[in-house]
Design an enzyme around this catalytic site. Structure first.
Site, short mmCIF file in Angstrom:
data_model
loop_
_atom_site.label_atom_id
_atom_site.label_comp_id
_atom_site.label_asym_id
_atom_site.label_seq_id
_atom_site.Cartn_x
_atom_site.Cartn_y
_atom_site.Cartn_z
N TRP A 426 0.83 -1.21 0.00
CA TRP A 426 0.00 0.00 0.00
C TRP A 426 0.86 1.25 0.00
O TRP A 426 0.65 2.18 -0.79
CB TRP A 426 -0.93 0.01 1.21
N TYR A 430 1.16 4.05 -3.00
CA TYR A 430 0.81 5.45 -2.74
C TYR A 430 1.98 6.37 -3.09
O TYR A 430 1.79 7.45 -3.68
CB TYR A 430 0.41 5.63 -1.28
N ASP A 446 -6.67 -0.70 -0.25
CA ASP A 446 -7.03 0.54 0.43
C ASP A 446 -8.51 0.52 0.81
O ASP A 446 -9.38 0.20 -0.02
CB ASP A 446 -6.74 1.73 -0.49
#
Length: 490
Positions: A426, A430, A446
């Protein structure tokens, strides 16, 4: 480079979607233009097309004074592509050639100068020095027309090695001397610009979902480092910038309607940072995107089609400082956006370098990775595992073992991040989406994406491969769908 006949059709219809993608040079006038130039369309036999402004300039053409092709949005290709040319163009845009020369650019990319130049000339018609020179000419024109700097100071601030080189370049590119290029701002324009600031108009393609873009930034604004203000009917995003020549401040107004540009004001310690600052603000607001291409692909998906129709031109915001974004990604692990912002504000207040003179609510720069690597545990209000992840990330950023600079190899950067303890998929996705301006990063785990899919009516697993290469934009559409649903419920 698209074929010549398609290019001519775009010129004939004055299609602004192609501005910055190619340039039109007219042999009979010696002028090159953007495709959307309002002048009379030249005859096909008199037209030649170039993939870059630098190539047109190298062929002896000067910039049109009517459409000002040097102010076109950048090509959307450079963020999509991860090859040598795409990476080089991102670095040139950030001012690497001006600061480190072609030698430094080649070293960062891991290729010889000769090979790098050969690749750029083959695809763009100009080498790294010519591309940087074209960029310097644009910077110099901005300084001449928006500041009171002397021509000599403008030359060196824009990155030219000598006044003679500056004079020759400006005559070649614009067909005018620096004195002829300078114009006095109107009284109303001058009154709107704070003393010492440089006023800019940042062009973009197609529609811009400005409300969602400014809402996204406002929700995540770190106190002391960023703020969103409203003066009269004008909403503005303001933030501090850590630039090579010293701290700066950027202020960007939210447009009302589709103006094709954002009004921006920059206050810089060193005017040599102008090119770098502009490029970073463009990346933050994703102004070089091609919204028509994005919306066309995502709008063909039955889940995303209603979301695209509701928010045409939705952008995928980047960031002005990849190190800051990486730190904030770790701070945001498994907590709400508001909690992450509060913690980032506390760290900024404790470890951020204060501005020489505060400006409104802006008081300091975001802390450097080196400063946060040595942060006191008492200041890190997070579980021990996340503290260790933050310290490890900051140490790796500070010593260069993780490189997130513009133009870095995204796959290599992702692998370096994943090798750090406490950094998972994650966080890496990002960082790729925002710090590295990857248009195709996806965050399937997410919670906002999952809830956004439900809000969009998805009842089964979706095939995100159909969204390539624009999955970052799909993420923002899903986040926006969730926010819209929550707002209706409240």
């Amino acid at each position: 480079m698209i074929d010549a006949e398609t290019s001519y059709q775009a010129v004939s219809s004055r299609d602004a979607r192609f501005d910055g993608v190619f340039y039109t040079a007219v042999r009979t006038t010696g002028i090159y233009c953007r495709p959307s130039c309002p002048a009379t369309t030249p005859k096909r036999q008199n037209v030649h097309f170039y993939p870059s402004a630098a190539a047109a300039q190298g062929a002896g053409f000067r910039a049109c004074r009517r459409c000002r092709p040097d102010t076109s949005p950048g090509s959307p290709e450079w963020n999509v592509r991860a090859d040598l040319v795409g990476r080089a163009m991102r670095m040139i845009g950030d001012g690497v050639v001006d600061r480190e020369g072609v030698t430094g650019l080649a070293a960062r990319l891991g290729y010889s100068e000769r090979h790098l130049t050969r690749e750029l000339v083959a695809e763009l018609g100009a080498g790294p020095q010519a591309l940087a020179r074209s960029q310097r000419a644009h910077t110099a024109r901005l300084l001449l027309q928006t500041t009171e700097l002397s021509a000599t100071d403008t030359a060196f601030a824009a990155g030219f090695a000598s006044v003679r080189q500056f004079n020759d370049t400006m005559r070649q590119v614009y067909g005018l001397t620096p004195t002829e290029l300078r114009r006095k701002p109107t009284r109303s324009a001058a009154a709107a610009v704070p003393p010492g600031a440089i006023a800019l108009r940042l062009a973009h393609r197609g529609p811009l979902a400005a409300g969602q873009l400014f809402d996204f930034l406002a929700l995540r604004a770190v106190p002391g480092v960023e703020e969103v203000t409203t003066t009269g009917r004008v909403r503005s995003y303001r933030r501090t910038l850590a630039l090579p020549g010293g701290p700066g401040i950027a202020e960007v107004d939210q447009p009302r309607g589709q103006q094709g540009r954002l009004d921006c004001r920059l206050t810089l310690t060193s005017l040599r940072d102008l090119t770098c600052a502009v490029q970073r603000i463009r990346a933050l607001f994703d102004l070089d995107s091609d919204p028509d291409a994005v919306d066309r692909r995502l709008g063909a998906d039955p889940v995303l089609a209603p979301l695209v129709a509701a928010r045409p031109g939705l952008r995928s915001p980047g960031h002005v400082d990849p190190h800051e974004l990486a730190v904030r990604a770790v701070l945001g692990q498994q907590v709400t956006v508001a909690a992450a912002r509060t913690l980032a504000g506390r760290l900024a207040a404790r470890y951020g370098e204060p501005l020489p003179v505060p400006s409104g609510g802006l008081t300091r720069l975001f802390p450097t990775a080196a400063a946060l690597a040595e942060a006191d545990s008492a200041d890190l209000a997070m579980p021990g595992a996340r503290q260790r992840a933050l310290r490890g990330l900051c140490a790796a950023l500070a010593d260069g073992s993780v490189d997130l600079a513009p133009g870095v190899d995204r796959e290599q950067a992702a692998a370096s991040l994943l090798a750090l303890p406490g950094i998972g998929p994650w966080t890496v996705s990002y960082v790729r989406m925002r710090a590295l301006a990857d248009p195709d990063a996806y965050l399937p785990t997410d919670i906002g994406v999952r809830h956004g899919l439900r809000a969009a009516g998805a009842t089964a697993a979706v095939d995100d491969s159909a969204w390539r290469p624009w999955r970052s934009y799909a993420v923002h559409h899903l986040w926006a769908a969730l926010n819209s649903q929550e707002a209706k419920q409240n």
